[in-house]
Motif scaffolding. Structure first.
Motif, PDB file in Angstrom:
ATOM      1  N   ALA A  57       0.934  -1.287   0.036  1.00  0.00           N
ATOM      2  CA  ALA A  57      -0.195   0.147  -0.028  1.00  0.00           C
ATOM      3  C   ALA A  57       1.147   1.218   0.000  1.00  0.00           C
ATOM      4  CB  ALA A  57      -0.930  -0.046   1.200  1.00  0.00           C
ATOM      5  N   LEU A  58       1.862   1.203   0.775  1.00  0.00           N
ATOM      6  CA  LEU A  58       2.780   2.287   0.812  1.00  0.00           C
ATOM      7  C   LEU A  58       3.600   2.608  -0.439  1.00  0.00           C
ATOM      8  CD1 LEU A  58       4.083   2.080   4.460  1.00  0.00           C
ATOM      9  CD2 LEU A  58       2.609   3.818   3.749  1.00  0.00           C
ATOM     10  N   GLN A  59       3.991   1.576  -1.099  1.00  0.00           N
ATOM     11  CA  GLN A  59       4.728   1.705  -2.421  1.00  0.00           C
ATOM     12  C   GLN A  59       3.420   2.447  -3.411  1.00  0.00           C
ATOM     13  OE1 GLN A  59       5.441  -2.516  -3.428  1.00  0.00           O
ATOM     14  NE2 GLN A  59       7.386  -2.458  -2.256  1.00  0.00           N
ATOM     15  N   ILE A  60       2.372   1.905  -3.461  1.00  0.00           N
ATOM     16  CA  ILE A  60       1.310   2.504  -4.381  1.00  0.00           C
ATOM     17  C   ILE A  60       0.986   4.101  -3.846  1.00  0.00           C
ATOM     18  CG2 ILE A  60      -0.948   2.434  -5.025  1.00  0.00           C
ATOM     19  CD1 ILE A  60      -0.976  -0.643  -4.624  1.00  0.00           C
ATOM     20  N   THR A  61       1.176   4.128  -2.689  1.00  0.00           N
ATOM     21  CA  THR A  61       0.785   5.563  -2.096  1.00  0.00           C
ATOM     22  C   THR A  61       1.867   6.395  -2.891  1.00  0.00           C
ATOM     23  OG1 THR A  61      -0.352   4.935  -0.280  1.00  0.00           O
ATOM     24  CG2 THR A  61       0.604   7.125  -0.300  1.00  0.00           C
ATOM     25  N   ASP A  62       3.218   6.190  -2.804  1.00  0.00           N
ATOM     26  CA  ASP A  62       4.137   6.926  -3.439  1.00  0.00           C
ATOM     27  C   ASP A  62       4.151   6.912  -4.810  1.00  0.00           C
ATOM     28  OD1 ASP A  62       5.727   7.257  -1.126  1.00  0.00           O
ATOM     29  OD2 ASP A  62       6.941   5.228  -1.410  1.00  0.00           O
ATOM     30  N   PHE A  63       3.494   5.980  -5.583  1.00  0.00           N
ATOM     31  CA  PHE A  63       3.336   6.184  -7.017  1.00  0.00           C
ATOM     32  C   PHE A  63       2.388   7.434  -7.252  1.00  0.00           C
ATOM     33  CE2 PHE A  63       0.563   4.999 -10.559  1.00  0.00           C
ATOM     34  CZ  PHE A  63       1.434   5.190 -11.567  1.00  0.00           C
ATOM     35  N   LEU A  64       1.063   7.151  -6.488  1.00  0.00           N
ATOM     36  CA  LEU A  64      -0.006   8.070  -6.621  1.00  0.00           C
ATOM     37  C   LEU A  64       0.540   9.504  -6.518  1.00  0.00           C
ATOM     38  CD1 LEU A  64      -2.998   6.127  -5.399  1.00  0.00           C
ATOM     39  CD2 LEU A  64      -2.368   6.591  -7.740  1.00  0.00           C
ATOM     40  N   LEU A  65       1.581   9.687  -5.222  1.00  0.00           N
ATOM     41  CA  LEU A  65       1.912  11.061  -4.938  1.00  0.00           C
ATOM     42  C   LEU A  65       2.939  11.408  -5.964  1.00  0.00           C
ATOM     43  CD1 LEU A  65       2.720  10.425  -1.244  1.00  0.00           C
ATOM     44  CD2 LEU A  65       0.982  11.818  -2.191  1.00  0.00           C
ATOM     45  N   SER A  66       3.637  10.651  -6.671  1.00  0.00           N
ATOM     46  CA  SER A  66       4.497  10.918  -7.961  1.00  0.00           C
ATOM     47  C   SER A  66       3.681  11.540  -8.993  1.00  0.00           C
ATOM     48  CB  SER A  66       5.264   9.809  -8.265  1.00  0.00           C
ATOM     49  OG  SER A  66       4.569   8.961  -9.072  1.00  0.00           O
ATOM     50  N   LYS A  67       2.444  11.173  -8.917  1.00  0.00           N
ATOM     51  CA  LYS A  67       1.341  11.712 -10.131  1.00  0.00           C
ATOM     52  C   LYS A  67       0.664  13.086  -9.964  1.00  0.00           C
ATOM     53  CE  LYS A  67       2.111   8.527 -13.271  1.00  0.00           C
ATOM     54  NZ  LYS A  67       2.473   8.780 -14.336  1.00  0.00           N
ATOM     55  N   GLY A  68       1.230  13.655  -8.447  1.00  0.00           N
ATOM     56  CA  GLY A  68       0.455  14.895  -8.283  1.00  0.00           C
ATOM     57  C   GLY A  68      -0.922  14.791  -7.853  1.00  0.00           C
ATOM     58  N   VAL A  69      -1.446  13.924  -7.289  1.00  0.00           N
ATOM     59  CA  VAL A  69      -2.839  13.713  -6.870  1.00  0.00           C
ATOM     60  C   VAL A  69      -3.201  14.619  -5.688  1.00  0.00           C
ATOM     61  CG1 VAL A  69      -3.005  11.235  -7.710  1.00  0.00           C
ATOM     62  CG2 VAL A  69      -2.460  11.850  -5.299  1.00  0.00           C
TER      63      VAL A  69
END
Length: 268
Positions: A57-69
């Motif tokens: 979940a934290l890996q996916i959170t990092d990914f979404l944050l990198s997309k500027g959500v």
């Protein structure tokens, strides 16, 4: 927290089930851009340890944050039960909504409601996350839970209305026979795919079926409105997965009822 109203909403799940949330959000907020991530390489989450689920979940959170959500919706009950606090700690002031809180609030809004049924994955049921969430609001409500681990793979394969699905549902839902539950929470985002079949199997037309996708979509709308972050010019929908993009796109279009653009494979 992003102050850009045109920034996308991030939604994630262990696989395709969270598209029920994405569909509800797109309906409630048609002008919002949505980025969806399905962890198709590691589905299902419901049979994995809490420590493993938190890591994913934290890996996916990092990914979404990198997309500027500008907001993250946890469209996975297992993650909501196991990693919600860790995600909120990582995201800081960024709004983070989860399906367990939304489902609980919707269930308790039903009147009368002194006995709530919950179906979910093994991880969600064993965590007693719904029971804790319900009792935090009303300690007098009785909660009956049932783990339904086979429903996720059935949903992933598109087996939602055949004899195998019906027999599986009948077996799992028999725990509620002759019960006095007022509502049944679908405690996994894959389960709304079986929503049409469940009422007849429950043998009751008075039990309210609680789909937390509708509730979390409404909460997202109200939250963005309060923060003055509603988008009026968007509507784009992007999908990212960790494996099997073609299979995901095939099922996603069936579940969403419309065509989607290319599904992008992303290794976390």
């Amino acid at each position: 927290m992003s102050t850009n109203s045109k920034a996308p909403i991030g939604i994630f799940d262990s696989g395709i089930g969270g598209l029920t949330v994405a569909k509800a959000v797109a309906k409630a907020l048609p002008n919002e851009d949505i980025i969806y991530f399905g962890d198709t390489a590691r589905v299902p989450y419901g049979i994995k340890s809490e420590e493993t689920v938190r890591e994913y979940a934290l890996q996916i959170t990092d990914f979404l944050l990198s997309k500027g959500v500008k907001m993250i919706l946890i469209a996975c009950n297992t993650v909501s039960a196991s990693a919600k606090n860790e995600i909120k700690e990582k995201t800081g002031s960024l709004p983070v909504l989860d399906v367990i809180t939304s489902g609980t609030e919707m269930a308790l809004s039903q009147t009368p409601n002194d006995h709530v049924g919950v179906i979910g994955t093994l991880a969600t049921v064993n965590s007693k996350a719904y029971e804790k969430s319900i009792h935090a609001l009303d300690s007098k409500i009785k909660v009956t839970q049932q783990a339904c681990p086979l429903l996720v793979p059935l949903a992933e394969e598109g087996w939602i209305d055949n004899e195998v699905a019906t027999k599986t549902l009948e077996s799992y839902l028999s725990v509620f026979d002759n019960s006095d539950i007022n509502s049944l929470i679908l405690g996994c985002t894959h389960y709304p795919l079986f929503k049409k079949a469940i009422p007849s199997i429950l043998k009751s037309d008075t039990i309210k079926i609680i789909d937390s996708a509708d509730s979390i979509a409404l909460t997202a709308k109200n939250t963005l409105n309060a923060l003055e972050l509603l988008n009026t010019e968007g509507g784009d929908f992007q999908c990212f997965v960790s494996d099997r993009p073609q299979r995901f796109q095939e099922l996603a279009e069936r579940f969403l009822g419309r065509k989607i653009s290319d599904v992008v494979i992303t290794h976390l």
